[in-house]
Design an enzyme around this catalytic site. Sequence first.
Site, mmCIF file in Angstrom:
data_model
loop_
_atom_site.group_PDB
_atom_site.id
_atom_site.type_symbol
_atom_site.label_atom_id
_atom_site.label_comp_id
_atom_site.label_asym_id
_atom_site.label_seq_id
_atom_site.Cartn_x
_atom_site.Cartn_y
_atom_site.Cartn_z
ATOM 1 N N CYS A 1 -26.514 4.319 8.464
ATOM 2 C CA CYS A 1 -27.037 3.323 9.402
ATOM 3 C C CYS A 1 -26.211 3.350 10.693
ATOM 4 O O CYS A 1 -24.990 3.244 10.660
ATOM 5 C CB CYS A 1 -26.996 1.932 8.768
ATOM 6 S SG CYS A 1 -27.507 0.675 9.946
ATOM 7 N N ASN B 1 -34.722 14.751 5.426
ATOM 8 C CA ASN B 1 -35.314 13.575 6.067
ATOM 9 C C ASN B 1 -35.234 13.723 7.592
ATOM 10 O O ASN B 1 -34.256 14.232 8.112
ATOM 11 C CB ASN B 1 -34.565 12.321 5.582
ATOM 12 C CG ASN B 1 -34.952 11.061 6.344
ATOM 13 O OD1 ASN B 1 -34.103 10.426 6.970
ATOM 14 N ND2 ASN B 1 -36.208 10.688 6.304
ATOM 15 N N GLY B 2 -36.286 13.227 8.241
ATOM 16 C CA GLY B 2 -36.303 13.169 9.699
ATOM 17 C C GLY B 2 -37.541 13.802 10.294
ATOM 18 O O GLY B 2 -37.778 14.997 10.148
ATOM 19 N N ASP B 3 -38.377 12.934 10.907
ATOM 20 C CA ASP B 3 -39.539 13.384 11.698
ATOM 21 C C ASP B 3 -40.667 14.012 10.884
ATOM 22 O O ASP B 3 -41.364 14.905 11.385
ATOM 23 C CB ASP B 3 -39.103 14.369 12.794
ATOM 24 C CG ASP B 3 -38.122 13.755 13.779
ATOM 25 O OD1 ASP B 3 -37.970 12.522 13.767
ATOM 26 O OD2 ASP B 3 -37.510 14.506 14.552
ATOM 27 N N LYS C 1 -27.082 8.829 1.023
ATOM 28 C CA LYS C 1 -27.943 9.195 2.173
ATOM 29 C C LYS C 1 -27.072 9.111 3.430
ATOM 30 O O LYS C 1 -26.436 8.082 3.677
ATOM 31 C CB LYS C 1 -29.116 8.225 2.267
ATOM 32 C CG LYS C 1 -30.025 8.463 3.475
ATOM 33 C CD LYS C 1 -31.296 7.634 3.340
ATOM 34 C CE LYS C 1 -32.259 7.821 4.483
ATOM 35 N NZ LYS C 1 -31.903 7.058 5.681
ATOM 36 N N PRO D 1 -35.815 4.475 2.525
ATOM 37 C CA PRO D 1 -35.450 3.055 2.633
ATOM 38 C C PRO D 1 -35.618 2.617 4.083
ATOM 39 O O PRO D 1 -35.149 3.317 4.987
ATOM 40 C CB PRO D 1 -33.970 3.044 2.233
ATOM 41 C CG PRO D 1 -33.478 4.439 2.404
ATOM 42 C CD PRO D 1 -34.657 5.350 2.285
ATOM 43 N N MET D 2 -36.300 1.494 4.312
ATOM 44 C CA MET D 2 -36.443 0.978 5.692
ATOM 45 C C MET D 2 -36.378 -0.545 5.662
ATOM 46 O O MET D 2 -37.185 -1.204 4.994
ATOM 47 C CB MET D 2 -37.764 1.451 6.306
ATOM 48 C CG MET D 2 -37.760 2.921 6.686
ATOM 49 S SD MET D 2 -39.307 3.436 7.468
ATOM 50 C CE MET D 2 -40.397 3.571 6.059
ATOM 51 N N GLY E 1 -40.134 8.391 6.315
ATOM 52 C CA GLY E 1 -39.903 7.026 6.774
ATOM 53 C C GLY E 1 -41.042 6.532 7.646
ATOM 54 O O GLY E 1 -42.079 6.096 7.155
ATOM 55 N N ARG E 2 -40.859 6.663 8.978
ATOM 56 C CA ARG E 2 -41.845 6.102 9.910
ATOM 57 C C ARG E 2 -43.238 6.684 9.713
ATOM 58 O O ARG E 2 -44.241 5.999 9.939
ATOM 59 C CB ARG E 2 -41.350 6.315 11.347
ATOM 60 C CG ARG E 2 -40.127 5.450 11.650
ATOM 61 C CD ARG E 2 -39.394 5.938 12.858
ATOM 62 N NE ARG E 2 -38.853 7.277 12.649
ATOM 63 C CZ ARG E 2 -38.271 8.019 13.570
ATOM 64 N NH1 ARG E 2 -38.177 7.561 14.795
ATOM 65 N NH2 ARG E 2 -37.793 9.221 13.297
HETATM 66 C C1 LIG Z 1 -37.500 0.217 10.640
HETATM 67 C C2 LIG Z 1 -36.499 1.150 10.001
HETATM 68 C C3 LIG Z 1 -35.588 0.650 9.091
HETATM 69 C C4 LIG Z 1 -34.676 1.500 8.467
HETATM 70 N N1 LIG Z 1 -33.857 1.007 7.499
HETATM 71 C C5 LIG Z 1 -33.086 1.882 6.774
HETATM 72 C C6 LIG Z 1 -32.372 1.431 5.630
HETATM 73 O O1 LIG Z 1 -32.425 0.261 5.225
HETATM 74 N N2 LIG Z 1 -31.634 2.358 4.956
HETATM 75 C C7 LIG Z 1 -31.560 3.694 5.343
HETATM 76 O O2 LIG Z 1 -30.898 4.503 4.695
HETATM 77 N N3 LIG Z 1 -32.230 4.116 6.418
HETATM 78 C C8 LIG Z 1 -33.015 3.254 7.119
HETATM 79 N N4 LIG Z 1 -33.772 3.729 8.140
HETATM 80 C C9 LIG Z 1 -33.767 5.183 8.429
HETATM 81 C C10 LIG Z 1 -34.862 5.888 7.603
HETATM 82 O O3 LIG Z 1 -34.645 5.771 6.229
HETATM 83 C C11 LIG Z 1 -34.942 7.368 7.985
HETATM 84 O O4 LIG Z 1 -33.727 7.979 7.667
HETATM 85 C C12 LIG Z 1 -35.230 7.597 9.469
HETATM 86 O O5 LIG Z 1 -36.250 6.718 9.938
HETATM 87 C C13 LIG Z 1 -35.657 9.043 9.716
HETATM 88 O O6 LIG Z 1 -36.805 9.368 8.967
HETATM 89 P P1 LIG Z 1 -38.303 9.362 9.613
HETATM 90 O O7 LIG Z 1 -38.260 10.240 10.817
HETATM 91 O O8 LIG Z 1 -39.178 9.893 8.515
HETATM 92 O O9 LIG Z 1 -38.595 7.951 9.984
HETATM 93 C C14 LIG Z 1 -34.660 2.880 8.807
HETATM 94 C C15 LIG Z 1 -35.558 3.370 9.750
HETATM 95 C C16 LIG Z 1 -36.480 2.519 10.343
HETATM 96 C C17 LIG Z 1 -37.456 3.096 11.329
#
Ligand SMILES: Cc1cc2nc3c(=O)[nH]c(=O)nc-3n(C[C@H](O)[C@H](O)[C@H](O)COP(=O)(O)O)c2cc1C
Length: 324
Positions: free
Chosen positions: A100, A200-202, A139, A16-17, A223-224
Amino acid sequence: MNIGPIDIDKPLCLAPMEDVTELPFRVICKRLGADIVYTEFTSSEGIIRDIARIMKKIEICAKERPVAIQIFGGRPEAMEGAAQAIERLNPDFIDINCGCWVKNHVARNEGAGLLRDLPLFESIVKATVKATKLPVTVKTRLGWDENSIIIEDAARMVEQSGARALTLHCRTRSQAHNGFADWAWLERVKKVISIPLIGNGDLTTPEDIKAMFETGCDGVMIGRGAIANPWIFRQARHYLSTGEIMPEPGIEEKIQMCIEHLRLNVQYKGERYGVQTFRKHYAGYLRGLPNITSLRGELMQCTQLSQVIDHLNKYLESYHYEKV
Ligand SMILES: Cc1cc2nc3c(=O)[nH]c(=O)nc-3n(C[C@H](O)[C@H](O)[C@H](O)COP(=O)(O)O)c2cc1C
Protein backbone atom coordinates in the site's frame (compact mmCIF):
# COMPACT_ATOMS: atom_id res chain seq x y z
CA MET A 1 -0.67 -23.66 -8.36
CA ASN A 2 -0.66 -24.60 -4.68
CA ILE A 3 -1.15 -22.48 -1.58
CA GLY A 4 -1.32 -25.00 1.24
CA PRO A 5 -4.21 -27.33 0.35
CA ILE A 6 -5.48 -25.04 -2.43
CA ASP A 7 -4.58 -26.50 -5.80
CA ILE A 8 -5.82 -24.55 -8.82
CA ASP A 9 -4.25 -24.44 -12.25
CA LYS A 10 -3.71 -20.85 -13.46
CA PRO A 11 -5.97 -19.20 -10.88
CA LEU A 12 -7.70 -15.91 -11.66
CA CYS A 13 -7.66 -13.97 -8.40
CA LEU A 14 -9.75 -10.99 -7.36
CA ALA A 15 -7.38 -8.35 -5.94
CA PRO A 16 -7.88 -6.97 -2.45
CA MET A 17 -9.37 -3.46 -2.81
CA GLU A 18 -10.36 -1.25 0.09
CA ASP A 19 -14.10 -0.48 0.20
CA VAL A 20 -14.61 -2.54 -2.97
CA THR A 21 -13.83 -6.20 -2.32
CA GLU A 22 -16.28 -6.48 0.51
CA LEU A 23 -18.13 -9.74 1.01
CA PRO A 24 -20.98 -9.01 -1.49
CA PHE A 25 -18.58 -8.14 -4.34
CA ARG A 26 -16.41 -11.15 -3.59
CA VAL A 27 -19.44 -13.46 -3.76
CA ILE A 28 -20.47 -11.95 -7.11
CA CYS A 29 -16.96 -12.28 -8.56
CA LYS A 30 -16.79 -15.84 -7.32
CA ARG A 31 -20.04 -16.61 -9.10
CA LEU A 32 -18.59 -15.05 -12.25
CA GLY A 33 -15.51 -17.27 -12.15
CA ALA A 34 -12.92 -15.79 -9.77
CA ASP A 35 -10.87 -18.67 -8.38
CA ILE A 36 -9.45 -16.98 -5.27
CA VAL A 37 -10.73 -13.83 -3.59
CA TYR A 38 -9.15 -11.55 -0.96
CA THR A 39 -10.65 -9.27 1.66
CA GLU A 40 -9.57 -5.64 1.59
CA PHE A 41 -6.49 -4.90 3.70
CA THR A 42 -7.23 -4.77 7.39
CA SER A 43 -5.22 -3.29 10.22
CA SER A 44 -3.46 -5.79 12.49
CA GLU A 45 -3.67 -3.16 15.26
CA GLY A 46 -7.45 -3.04 14.83
CA ILE A 47 -7.74 -6.83 14.81
CA ILE A 48 -5.76 -7.31 18.02
CA ARG A 49 -8.02 -4.73 19.70
CA ASP A 50 -11.08 -6.55 18.32
CA ILE A 51 -12.58 -3.29 17.00
CA ALA A 52 -16.04 -4.11 15.61
CA ARG A 53 -15.73 -1.86 12.52
CA ILE A 54 -12.42 -3.53 11.63
CA MET A 55 -13.64 -7.06 12.32
CA LYS A 56 -16.60 -6.43 9.98
CA LYS A 57 -14.11 -6.02 7.11
CA ILE A 58 -12.86 -9.58 7.54
CA GLU A 59 -16.17 -11.39 7.74
CA ILE A 60 -16.08 -14.23 5.25
CA CYS A 61 -18.61 -16.85 4.11
CA ALA A 62 -18.57 -20.40 2.71
CA LYS A 63 -19.75 -19.33 -0.78
CA GLU A 64 -16.59 -17.39 -1.52
CA ARG A 65 -13.96 -20.02 -0.67
CA PRO A 66 -11.07 -20.14 -1.23
CA VAL A 67 -10.76 -16.74 0.42
CA ALA A 68 -7.78 -14.95 1.93
CA ILE A 69 -7.91 -12.36 4.69
CA GLN A 70 -5.40 -9.62 3.98
CA ILE A 71 -3.76 -7.83 6.91
CA PHE A 72 -1.18 -5.10 7.25
CA GLY A 73 1.00 -3.71 10.00
CA GLY A 74 4.37 -2.28 10.87
CA ARG A 75 4.85 -4.15 14.18
CA PRO A 76 5.68 -7.88 14.16
CA GLU A 77 3.91 -8.32 17.54
CA ALA A 78 0.67 -6.92 16.13
CA MET A 79 0.91 -9.12 13.04
CA GLU A 80 1.48 -12.14 15.26
CA GLY A 81 -1.57 -11.31 17.39
CA ALA A 82 -3.71 -10.61 14.34
CA ALA A 83 -2.73 -13.90 12.67
CA GLN A 84 -3.69 -15.79 15.83
CA ALA A 85 -7.00 -13.95 16.11
CA ILE A 86 -7.80 -14.64 12.46
CA GLU A 87 -7.41 -18.40 12.85
CA ARG A 88 -10.84 -18.64 14.43
CA LEU A 89 -12.40 -17.09 11.30
CA ASN A 90 -10.77 -19.92 9.35
CA PRO A 91 -9.90 -18.25 6.04
CA ASP A 92 -8.08 -20.45 3.51
CA PHE A 93 -4.96 -18.35 3.98
CA ILE A 94 -3.66 -15.01 5.27
CA ASP A 95 -2.13 -12.46 2.88
CA ILE A 96 0.18 -9.71 4.11
CA ASN A 97 -0.11 -6.32 2.42
CA CYS A 98 3.39 -4.98 1.77
CA GLY A 99 2.41 -2.73 -1.11
CA CYS A 100 0.00 0.00 0.00
CA TRP A 101 1.51 3.31 -1.14
CA VAL A 102 -0.65 5.67 0.95
CA LYS A 103 1.36 8.24 2.95
CA ASN A 104 0.03 7.67 6.46
CA HIS A 105 0.51 3.90 6.12
CA VAL A 106 4.07 4.04 4.82
CA ALA A 107 4.91 6.60 7.54
CA ARG A 108 4.10 3.84 10.07
CA ASN A 109 6.24 1.29 8.15
CA GLU A 110 3.10 -0.46 6.95
CA GLY A 111 2.32 -1.56 3.39
CA ALA A 112 4.96 -0.39 0.91
CA GLY A 113 6.82 1.28 3.80
CA LEU A 114 8.37 -2.16 4.34
CA LEU A 115 10.13 -1.90 0.98
CA ARG A 116 12.50 0.64 2.59
CA ASP A 117 13.36 -1.72 5.43
CA LEU A 118 13.93 -5.33 4.39
CA PRO A 119 14.91 -6.52 7.91
CA LEU A 120 11.58 -5.25 9.27
CA PHE A 121 9.76 -6.72 6.23
CA GLU A 122 11.40 -10.06 7.08
CA SER A 123 10.39 -9.85 10.77
CA ILE A 124 6.80 -9.09 9.77
CA VAL A 125 6.60 -12.12 7.45
CA LYS A 126 8.35 -14.44 9.91
CA ALA A 127 6.20 -13.35 12.87
CA THR A 128 3.00 -13.91 10.89
CA VAL A 129 4.09 -17.31 9.56
CA LYS A 130 5.16 -18.46 13.03
CA ALA A 131 1.91 -17.35 14.66
CA THR A 132 -0.49 -19.47 12.61
CA LYS A 133 -1.08 -22.87 11.07
CA LEU A 134 -2.76 -21.16 8.11
CA PRO A 135 -0.70 -20.62 4.96
CA VAL A 136 0.66 -17.07 4.71
CA THR A 137 1.29 -15.20 1.45
CA VAL A 138 2.69 -11.76 0.62
CA LYS A 139 1.58 -9.04 -1.82
CA THR A 140 4.11 -6.35 -2.66
CA ARG A 141 5.55 -4.00 -5.28
CA LEU A 142 8.86 -3.76 -7.17
CA GLY A 143 10.50 -1.42 -4.69
CA TRP A 144 10.23 2.05 -3.21
CA ASP A 145 11.02 3.92 -6.44
CA GLU A 146 12.73 3.36 -9.77
CA ASN A 147 16.15 3.80 -8.14
CA SER A 148 15.54 1.17 -5.48
CA ILE A 149 13.98 -1.84 -7.11
CA ILE A 150 14.66 -4.63 -4.65
CA ILE A 151 12.04 -7.16 -5.62
CA GLU A 152 14.45 -10.01 -6.37
CA ASP A 153 16.00 -9.78 -2.87
CA ALA A 154 12.58 -9.26 -1.31
CA ALA A 155 11.12 -12.26 -3.16
CA ARG A 156 13.93 -14.56 -1.95
CA MET A 157 13.49 -13.26 1.59
CA VAL A 158 9.70 -13.81 1.45
CA GLU A 159 10.19 -17.42 0.36
CA GLN A 160 12.89 -18.10 2.97
CA SER A 161 10.65 -16.61 5.67
CA GLY A 162 8.02 -19.26 5.03
CA ALA A 163 5.48 -17.49 2.79
CA ARG A 164 3.64 -19.86 0.46
CA ALA A 165 3.13 -17.49 -2.51
CA LEU A 166 4.09 -14.00 -3.65
CA THR A 167 1.83 -11.54 -5.47
CA LEU A 168 3.68 -8.83 -7.37
CA HIS A 169 2.02 -5.56 -8.38
CA CYS A 170 4.55 -4.59 -11.02
CA ARG A 171 4.86 -0.94 -9.99
CA THR A 172 7.03 0.89 -7.48
CA ARG A 173 5.61 2.63 -4.41
CA SER A 174 6.32 6.04 -5.94
CA GLN A 175 4.21 5.15 -8.98
CA ALA A 176 1.11 4.59 -6.81
CA HIS A 177 -1.36 3.69 -9.59
CA ASN A 178 0.29 5.85 -12.26
CA GLY A 179 2.29 4.87 -15.33
CA PHE A 180 2.40 1.27 -16.46
CA ALA A 181 2.91 -1.97 -14.57
CA ASP A 182 6.19 -3.46 -15.85
CA TRP A 183 5.40 -7.15 -16.35
CA ALA A 184 9.00 -7.90 -17.42
CA TRP A 185 9.77 -8.21 -13.69
CA LEU A 186 7.52 -11.27 -13.39
CA GLU A 187 9.86 -13.32 -15.54
CA ARG A 188 12.90 -12.21 -13.51
CA VAL A 189 11.24 -12.84 -10.14
CA LYS A 190 9.95 -16.25 -11.25
CA LYS A 191 13.60 -17.29 -11.75
CA VAL A 192 14.63 -16.54 -8.16
CA ILE A 193 11.81 -18.23 -6.21
CA SER A 194 10.13 -21.60 -6.22
CA ILE A 195 6.90 -20.58 -4.43
CA PRO A 196 4.02 -19.58 -6.74
CA LEU A 197 4.13 -16.11 -8.25
CA ILE A 198 0.88 -14.21 -8.87
CA GLY A 199 1.15 -11.32 -11.33
CA ASN A 200 -0.80 -8.10 -10.88
CA GLY A 201 -1.18 -4.76 -12.61
CA ASP A 202 -3.21 -3.39 -15.52
CA LEU A 203 -5.20 -6.51 -16.46
CA THR A 204 -8.39 -5.36 -18.15
CA THR A 205 -9.04 -7.87 -20.95
CA PRO A 206 -8.81 -11.65 -21.46
CA GLU A 207 -5.96 -10.98 -23.92
CA ASP A 208 -4.03 -9.11 -21.19
CA ILE A 209 -4.52 -12.05 -18.86
CA LYS A 210 -3.21 -14.54 -21.41
CA ALA A 211 -0.22 -12.28 -22.05
CA MET A 212 0.58 -12.05 -18.35
CA PHE A 213 0.48 -15.86 -18.00
CA GLU A 214 2.99 -16.00 -20.85
CA THR A 215 5.54 -14.29 -18.58
CA GLY A 216 5.58 -17.58 -16.64
CA CYS A 217 3.65 -16.47 -13.55
CA ASP A 218 1.49 -19.10 -11.87
CA GLY A 219 -1.60 -17.02 -11.21
CA VAL A 220 -2.93 -13.57 -12.05
CA MET A 221 -4.74 -11.01 -9.92
CA ILE A 222 -7.28 -8.55 -11.29
CA GLY A 223 -8.21 -5.32 -9.51
CA ARG A 224 -9.72 -2.31 -11.28
CA GLY A 225 -10.54 -4.43 -14.33
CA ALA A 226 -13.01 -6.38 -12.16
CA ILE A 227 -14.70 -3.23 -10.83
CA ALA A 228 -15.28 -2.12 -14.42
CA ASN A 229 -16.33 -5.61 -15.48
CA PRO A 230 -16.95 -8.39 -12.94
CA TRP A 231 -17.54 -10.77 -15.89
CA ILE A 232 -13.82 -10.60 -16.68
CA PHE A 233 -13.13 -13.85 -14.81
CA ARG A 234 -15.58 -15.88 -16.88
CA GLN A 235 -14.46 -14.18 -20.09
CA ALA A 236 -10.79 -14.81 -19.33
CA ARG A 237 -11.29 -18.48 -18.42
CA HIS A 238 -13.18 -19.00 -21.68
CA TYR A 239 -10.48 -17.24 -23.69
CA LEU A 240 -7.67 -19.21 -22.00
CA SER A 241 -9.35 -22.53 -22.73
CA THR A 242 -10.77 -21.88 -26.24
CA GLY A 243 -8.92 -18.87 -27.66
CA GLU A 244 -12.30 -17.29 -28.36
CA ILE A 245 -13.73 -14.04 -27.01
CA MET A 246 -17.08 -14.55 -25.28
CA PRO A 247 -19.90 -12.21 -26.23
CA GLU A 248 -20.64 -9.49 -23.66
CA PRO A 249 -23.36 -10.45 -21.16
CA GLY A 250 -26.82 -9.40 -22.30
CA ILE A 251 -28.76 -6.49 -20.81
CA GLU A 252 -30.99 -8.77 -18.68
CA GLU A 253 -27.98 -10.51 -17.16
CA LYS A 254 -26.27 -7.19 -16.40
CA ILE A 255 -29.36 -5.72 -14.72
CA GLN A 256 -30.14 -8.92 -12.83
CA MET A 257 -26.55 -9.23 -11.54
CA CYS A 258 -26.57 -5.56 -10.52
CA ILE A 259 -29.78 -6.09 -8.50
CA GLU A 260 -28.46 -9.27 -6.93
CA HIS A 261 -25.22 -7.56 -5.92
CA LEU A 262 -27.13 -4.60 -4.49
CA ARG A 263 -29.40 -6.93 -2.48
CA LEU A 264 -26.32 -8.62 -1.00
CA ASN A 265 -24.85 -5.21 -0.18
CA VAL A 266 -28.05 -4.17 1.61
CA GLN A 267 -28.16 -7.45 3.53
CA TYR A 268 -24.56 -6.90 4.57
CA LYS A 269 -24.71 -3.18 5.43
CA GLY A 270 -28.33 -2.25 5.98
CA GLU A 271 -30.53 -0.40 3.48
CA ARG A 272 -29.37 3.20 3.56
CA TYR A 273 -25.64 2.56 3.76
CA GLY A 274 -25.89 -0.44 1.42
CA VAL A 275 -27.61 1.63 -1.31
CA GLN A 276 -25.31 4.60 -0.82
CA THR A 277 -22.06 2.63 -0.98
CA PHE A 278 -23.21 0.70 -4.01
CA ARG A 279 -22.92 3.76 -6.28
CA LYS A 280 -19.35 2.93 -7.32
CA HIS A 281 -20.58 -0.28 -8.97
CA TYR A 282 -23.18 1.16 -11.39
CA ALA A 283 -20.61 2.16 -14.00
CA GLY A 284 -19.41 -1.45 -14.28
CA TYR A 285 -22.86 -3.00 -14.59
CA LEU A 286 -24.21 -0.39 -17.01
CA ARG A 287 -21.08 -0.30 -19.17
CA GLY A 288 -21.92 -0.57 -22.87
CA LEU A 289 -25.71 -0.24 -22.40
CA PRO A 290 -27.56 2.41 -24.45
CA ASN A 291 -28.99 5.68 -23.08
CA ILE A 292 -27.83 5.32 -19.51
CA THR A 293 -26.94 8.94 -18.71
CA SER A 294 -30.27 9.81 -17.09
CA LEU A 295 -30.57 6.35 -15.47
CA ARG A 296 -27.18 6.80 -13.83
CA GLY A 297 -28.21 10.21 -12.51
CA GLU A 298 -31.40 8.72 -11.04
CA LEU A 299 -29.59 5.80 -9.42
CA MET A 300 -27.14 8.18 -7.75
CA GLN A 301 -30.07 9.89 -5.98
CA CYS A 302 -31.65 6.68 -4.62
CA THR A 303 -31.59 5.90 -0.93
CA GLN A 304 -33.81 2.80 -0.93
CA LEU A 305 -33.42 -0.61 -2.52
CA SER A 306 -36.93 -0.54 -4.04
CA GLN A 307 -36.21 2.79 -5.79
CA VAL A 308 -33.11 1.36 -7.47
CA ILE A 309 -34.95 -1.80 -8.54
CA ASP A 310 -37.83 0.30 -9.97
CA HIS A 311 -35.47 2.46 -12.01
CA LEU A 312 -33.59 -0.55 -13.35
CA ASN A 313 -36.80 -2.43 -14.25
CA LYS A 314 -38.26 0.66 -15.98
CA TYR A 315 -35.04 1.05 -17.94
CA LEU A 316 -35.26 -2.61 -19.01
CA GLU A 317 -38.92 -2.20 -20.05
CA SER A 318 -38.19 0.90 -22.09
CA TYR A 319 -35.23 -0.85 -23.71
CA HIS A 320 -37.48 -3.72 -24.85
CA TYR A 321 -40.28 -1.34 -25.87
CA GLU A 322 -37.95 0.72 -28.05
CA LYS A 323 -36.52 -2.44 -29.58
CA VAL A 324 -40.02 -3.64 -30.58
C1 LIG B 1 -9.79 1.22 -4.84
C2 LIG B 1 -8.56 0.37 -4.61
C3 LIG B 1 -8.31 -0.15 -3.36
C4 LIG B 1 -7.20 -0.96 -3.13
N1 LIG B 1 -7.03 -1.55 -1.92
C5 LIG B 1 -6.03 -2.47 -1.76
C6 LIG B 1 -5.95 -3.25 -0.57
O1 LIG B 1 -6.77 -3.15 0.35
N2 LIG B 1 -4.93 -4.15 -0.49
C7 LIG B 1 -4.00 -4.34 -1.51
O2 LIG B 1 -3.11 -5.18 -1.40
N3 LIG B 1 -4.07 -3.61 -2.62
C8 LIG B 1 -5.08 -2.71 -2.79
N4 LIG B 1 -5.20 -2.06 -3.97
C9 LIG B 1 -4.27 -2.39 -5.08
C10 LIG B 1 -4.84 -3.54 -5.92
O3 LIG B 1 -4.98 -4.72 -5.18
C11 LIG B 1 -3.94 -3.81 -7.13
O4 LIG B 1 -2.68 -4.21 -6.68
C12 LIG B 1 -3.76 -2.58 -8.04
O5 LIG B 1 -5.00 -1.92 -8.25
C13 LIG B 1 -3.17 -2.99 -9.39
O6 LIG B 1 -4.00 -3.93 -10.03
P1 LIG B 1 -5.05 -3.51 -11.21
O7 LIG B 1 -4.28 -2.77 -12.24
O8 LIG B 1 -5.60 -4.82 -11.69
O9 LIG B 1 -6.07 -2.63 -10.56
C14 LIG B 1 -6.29 -1.21 -4.20
C15 LIG B 1 -6.53 -0.65 -5.45
C16 LIG B 1 -7.65 0.13 -5.67
C17 LIG B 1 -7.89 0.68 -7.05
